[in-house]
Design a protein around this motif. Structure first.
Motif, PDB file in Angstrom:
ATOM      1  N   UNK A   1      15.967 101.021  40.267  1.00 57.00           N
ATOM      2  CA  UNK A   1      16.074 101.374  41.680  1.00 57.00           C
ATOM      3  C   UNK A   1      16.323 100.080  42.436  1.00 57.00           C
ATOM      4  N   UNK A   2      17.388 100.023  43.167  1.00 58.86           N
ATOM      5  CA  UNK A   2      17.655  98.776  43.873  1.00 58.86           C
ATOM      6  C   UNK A   2      18.530  98.993  45.100  1.00 58.86           C
ATOM      7  N   UNK A   3      18.421  98.075  46.017  1.00 56.71           N
ATOM      8  CA  UNK A   3      19.291  98.017  47.191  1.00 56.71           C
ATOM      9  C   UNK A   3      20.043  96.704  47.107  1.00 56.71           C
ATOM     10  N   UNK A   4      21.330  96.776  47.244  1.00 57.51           N
ATOM     11  CA  UNK A   4      22.106  95.540  47.271  1.00 57.51           C
ATOM     12  C   UNK A   4      23.133  95.636  48.387  1.00 57.51           C
ATOM     13  N   UNK A   5      23.331  94.515  49.036  1.00 53.41           N
ATOM     14  CA  UNK A   5      24.313  94.471  50.107  1.00 53.41           C
ATOM     15  C   UNK A   5      25.602  93.822  49.602  1.00 53.41           C
TER      16      UNK A   5
END
Ligand SMILES: [Zn+2]
Ligand SMILES: [Zn+2]
Length: 129
Positions: A53-57
């Motif tokens: 699970x990750x958020x990357x910009x």
């Protein structure tokens, strides 16, 4: 155990949501997969579930890039696979166990004690319950 780049991850499923922000495209991802590992105690292979699970910009340009330094490619096409793979690899335990209660191999005859009862005495340390 060596984690090669060719490690095959199976049953990869998941989804990624893309949010447009002033800095770039924010990707919220939730991926699941499983990988075949060998138990350090009984040496049996088993399927280990993994979750990333990750958020990357993905920034529009270098000035707004985050620590990950991901920049949105000119063609706007994002290949998430290397990123997902990286996150999944982190999830692989260093000392994988087929089961937390894995009984391992018999010190005397080498039998897999999850599968057979060989009636050999347990080593003294194992008796502390
Ligand atoms: Zn085991
Ligand atoms: Zn035995």
């Amino acid at each position: 155990m060596e984690l090669s780049q060719d490690l095959s991850v199976q049953d990869l499923t998941g989804l990624a949501r893309v949010n447009r922000t002033p800095q770039g495209l924010l990707i919220n991802s939730d991926f699941k997969a499983s990988v075949r590992l060998e138990c350090v105690r009984c040496l049996d292979s088993f399927q280990q579930p993994l979750r990333a699970i990750f958020d990357e910009l993905y920034a529009f340009n270098e000035r707004t890039a985050t620590e990950s330094a991901l920049i949105l490619p000119d063609d706007g096409y994002i290949d998430l696979q290397p990123l997902v793979r990286e996150y999944l690899l982190i999830e692989i335990p260093i000392n994988p166990l087929c089961n937390e209660d894995c009984m391992g191999l018999c010190m005397i005859c080498g039998a897999n004690r999850n599968k057979v009862t060989c009636n050999h005495e347990e080593p003294p340390e194992g008796k502390a319950t």
